[in-house]
Design a protein around this motif. Structure first.
Motif: not given
Length: 97
Positions: A79-97
């Motif tokens: 958890k400490q590793f994730t807090e320091k180095y982890g990333i979260r990607i948020i994409i507002k507009e998802k493409q629909t296929l």
């Protein structure tokens, strides 16, 4: 954990395509995604092991990623590793296929 917000998937790909690495533990459990510059630093410091290099590539056959957190003792927990180095990607507009 750092969060990055993008309006579109294309904006995300333009910035990070090929520059995000998934990290798992030695048992193959996914821990988090990290940025390329952190991956380079952590592999150089022997905190992460690239499982594609000899002699490691056959050690974790069912890992979720090719990069494992090897020297977890440098951190109090995953958890400490994730807090320091982890990333979260948020994409507002998802493409629909």
């Amino acid at each position: 954990m750092r969060e990055f917000v993008f309006d579109t998937e294309r904006a995300f790909l333009d910035k990070f395509d090929g520059k995000i690495y998934a990290v798992s533990d030695g048992m193959g459990k996914y821990i988090c995604d990290i940025l390329e510059e952190d991956y380079i630093t952590l592999t150089n410091d022997n905190v992460l092991i690239d499982m594609n290099t000899e002699p490691y590539h056959n050690l974790v056959a069912n890992a979720d990623s090719d990069y494992i957190l090897y020297n977890v003792s440098d951190y109090n927990s995953e958890k400490q590793f994730t807090e320091k180095y982890g990333i979260r990607i948020i994409i507002k507009e998802k493409q629909t296929l």
